[in-house]
Design a protein around this motif. Structure first.
Motif, short mmCIF file in Angstrom:
data_model
loop_
_atom_site.label_atom_id
_atom_site.label_comp_id
_atom_site.label_asym_id
_atom_site.label_seq_id
_atom_site.Cartn_x
_atom_site.Cartn_y
_atom_site.Cartn_z
N ASN A 224 0.91 -0.84 0.09
CA ASN A 224 0.23 0.01 -0.05
C ASN A 224 1.14 1.16 -0.18
O ASN A 224 1.68 1.37 -0.44
CB ASN A 224 -1.07 -0.55 1.32
N ASP A 225 0.18 2.34 -0.09
CA ASP A 225 1.09 3.23 -0.18
C ASP A 225 1.87 3.79 1.12
O ASP A 225 2.87 4.37 0.54
CB ASP A 225 0.03 4.85 -0.54
N LEU A 226 1.75 3.76 2.50
CA LEU A 226 2.40 3.61 2.96
C LEU A 226 4.14 2.88 3.34
O LEU A 226 4.96 3.31 3.28
CB LEU A 226 2.22 3.12 5.01
N ALA A 227 3.93 1.34 2.75
CA ALA A 227 4.28 0.56 2.45
C ALA A 227 5.56 1.47 1.52
O ALA A 227 7.33 1.35 1.22
CB ALA A 227 4.48 -1.03 2.35
N VAL A 228 5.39 1.66 0.10
CA VAL A 228 6.37 2.21 -1.09
C VAL A 228 6.09 3.35 0.13
O VAL A 228 8.33 3.90 -1.01
CB VAL A 228 5.22 2.31 -2.06
N ARG A 229 5.62 3.89 0.77
CA ARG A 229 6.63 5.49 0.72
C ARG A 229 7.79 4.68 1.93
O ARG A 229 8.60 5.35 1.88
CB ARG A 229 5.71 6.74 1.15
N THR A 230 7.80 4.41 2.51
CA THR A 230 8.54 4.10 3.66
C THR A 230 9.69 3.14 3.32
O THR A 230 10.66 3.23 3.48
CB THR A 230 7.55 2.73 4.83
N TYR A 231 9.80 1.97 2.56
CA TYR A 231 10.86 1.98 1.60
C TYR A 231 11.69 2.44 0.84
O TYR A 231 12.85 2.22 1.12
CB TYR A 231 10.16 1.24 0.19
N GLN A 232 11.40 3.83 0.78
CA GLN A 232 12.34 4.88 0.19
C GLN A 232 12.57 5.24 1.58
O GLN A 232 13.98 5.85 1.76
CB GLN A 232 11.61 5.62 -0.93
N LEU A 233 12.08 5.70 2.29
CA LEU A 233 13.23 6.29 3.39
C LEU A 233 13.74 5.64 4.17
O LEU A 233 15.02 5.47 4.39
CB LEU A 233 11.93 6.69 4.40
N LEU A 234 13.50 4.26 4.68
CA LEU A 234 14.69 3.54 5.08
C LEU A 234 15.72 2.88 3.59
O LEU A 234 16.78 3.02 3.86
CB LEU A 234 12.77 2.06 4.83
N LYS A 235 15.42 3.20 2.71
CA LYS A 235 16.50 2.74 1.66
C LYS A 235 17.59 3.82 0.97
O LYS A 235 18.61 3.52 1.22
CB LYS A 235 15.86 2.72 -0.37
N GLU A 236 17.29 4.71 1.89
CA GLU A 236 17.81 6.66 1.12
C GLU A 236 18.39 6.95 3.07
O GLU A 236 19.95 7.27 3.94
CB GLU A 236 16.93 7.27 1.33
N ASN A 237 18.03 5.51 3.94
CA ASN A 237 18.97 6.30 5.80
C ASN A 237 20.03 5.29 5.21
O ASN A 237 20.15 4.02 5.51
CB ASN A 237 17.40 5.26 7.14
N LYS A 238 20.87 6.27 6.13
CA LYS A 238 22.33 5.84 6.19
C LYS A 238 23.08 4.84 7.44
O LYS A 238 23.75 4.85 7.85
CB LYS A 238 23.74 6.54 5.93
N GLN A 239 21.14 5.10 8.31
CA GLN A 239 21.87 4.79 9.86
C GLN A 239 21.55 3.31 9.97
O GLN A 239 22.09 2.32 11.08
CB GLN A 239 21.02 5.90 11.28
N ILE A 240 20.61 3.03 8.86
CA ILE A 240 20.56 0.93 8.96
C ILE A 240 20.56 0.83 7.89
O ILE A 240 21.29 1.03 6.97
CB ILE A 240 18.88 1.29 9.43
N SER A 241 21.22 -0.53 8.34
CA SER A 241 21.16 -1.72 7.29
C SER A 241 19.54 -2.15 6.04
O SER A 241 19.12 -3.49 7.30
CB SER A 241 22.03 -3.33 8.07
N PHE A 242 19.04 -1.48 5.27
CA PHE A 242 17.88 -2.25 4.92
C PHE A 242 17.55 -3.10 3.57
O PHE A 242 18.84 -2.63 2.97
CB PHE A 242 16.69 -1.00 5.13
N ILE A 243 17.47 -4.55 4.40
CA ILE A 243 17.61 -4.95 2.70
C ILE A 243 16.17 -5.67 2.13
O ILE A 243 16.52 -5.99 1.05
CB ILE A 243 18.14 -6.62 3.41
#
Length: 348
Positions: A192-211
């Motif tokens: 859904n919209d929440l998942a798609v938008r959250t994916y981008q934030l997590l992908k761009e955050n260098k403080q976490i290891s998003f896989i």
């Protein structure tokens, strides 16, 4: 507070088996973990419980009543300022305790924590984190949020990922926690919209290891160390996982003792079965840490008995010893995590 001995405020009146099982778990924790426990509740109900002779050196902090499960949490904690959960939170606020453990109304615990302790700087919504076993031994997965926030924004889930990374690293001992987003598919465009938008934030955050995205079948695979989701999906997931664990234990109890050979086999496998129970029984994990508030708060299952309360206190001690709050605050320092329109943070 002393650095060598944690002091834990226990909501002795919260939960289906309060105060007897709550007190039993607290006494065991005091003896085995070396923590100081403060039992918060009605002294007239606490003192008559079994093992009362072991209560002589334990402080009982008087409180009046509790928040019942049918009550709306925010109005109840405001209407009952001397309820056990409020008194326990006040002890932390006044630096008379290092943490709170409660098996009572989870909504009331969250509301009391927010109103009395407040949020950590840079955190817009607290999240309840629950640790579940995976297919890889000694490699649990942290799921958050599992019930604090039914409705979420992408920024909230990004904050959950940051807090979960800190907890996984310093308490669970995972060097570089791998973060996943609960979703219905692996592809970046799924959900859904929440998942798609959250994916981008997590992908761009260098403080976490998003896989990437974590499908339902991935949750217990061991591939992910931290999985973030909104509290609605997380709570459903948590309770389903607890039910699966209970079913597995029941099946083992029913199937293994069949016949003489079964009894012999069960005896031979006793130590193995004990380890299986420790891995899949939710009581062994104690409860969830309410991450994001300015105090250590463990929310246990309403049906918690002594072993679960003991483990909840162990979780609180680990969070204190590993300075989880300070590390989360340090992780967020200098990062813009503010949300303009926060709305109401305390809901039923």
């Amino acid at each position: 507070m002393g650095a060598t001995r944690a002091r834990i405020a226990i909501d002795a009146m919260g939960g289906d088996y309060a105060p007897t099982e709550i007190v039993a778990g607290a006494l065991r924790a005091r003896e085995e973990l070396g923590v100081e426990v403060l039992l918060v509740g009605d002294p007239q109900q606490i003192k008559p419980v079994p093992h009362q002779n072991r209560l002589d050196q334990i402080a009982i902090i008087p409180a009046e009543g509790t928040v019942e499960m049918h009550e709306e949490p925010l109005s109840a904690i405001k209407r009952k300022p001397k309820a056990s959960i409020n008194v326990a939170m006040d002890l932390v606020k006044q630096k008379q305790a290092d943490a709170v453990v409660s098996a009572g109304h989870s909504g009331a615990a969250m509301a009391a924590a927010l109103l009395r302790l407040g949020r950590l700087r840079g955190i817009d919504r607290p999240a309840i984190g629950a640790v579940l076993p995976t297919m890889i031994a000694s490699k649990p997965v942290l799921i958050l949020d599992v019930g604090a926030n039914v409705d979420c924004r992408p920024k909230f889930l990004e904050q959950f990922a940051l807090m979960g990374t800190v907890y996984s690293q310093y308490v669970l001992g995972i060097t570089a926690p791998k973060v996943g987003l609960l979703n219905i598919g692996e592809e970046e465009s799924k959900g859904n919209d929440l998942a798609v938008r959250t994916y981008q934030l997590l992908k761009e955050n260098k403080q976490i290891s998003f896989i990437g995205n974590a499908e339902g079948r991935d949750v217990l695979s061991g591939r992910f160390d931290v999985i973030v989701c909104d509290g609605f999906a997380g709570n459903v997931l948590l309770k389903f996982a607890e039910a699966v664990g209970e079913v597995a234990i029941q099946i083992l109890r029913e199937e293994l003792p069949q016949g003489l050979h079964g009894h012999i086999g069960t005896a031979l496998l006793k130590s193995n079965l004990k380890r299986i129970k420790q891995r899949i029984d939710h009581a062994e994990h104690g409860g969830g840490l309410l991450l994001g508030v300015a105090g250590v708060c463990i929310i246990s299952h309403g049906s918690s008995q002594a072993p679960s309360i003991f483990n909840a206190i162990r979780l609180a001690k680990e969070a204190i010893d590993n300075r989880v709050l300070e590390r989360i605050q340090s992780q967020n320092r200098g990062v813009n995590l503010e949300v303009k329109d926060q709305g109401s943070e305390v809901r039923g």
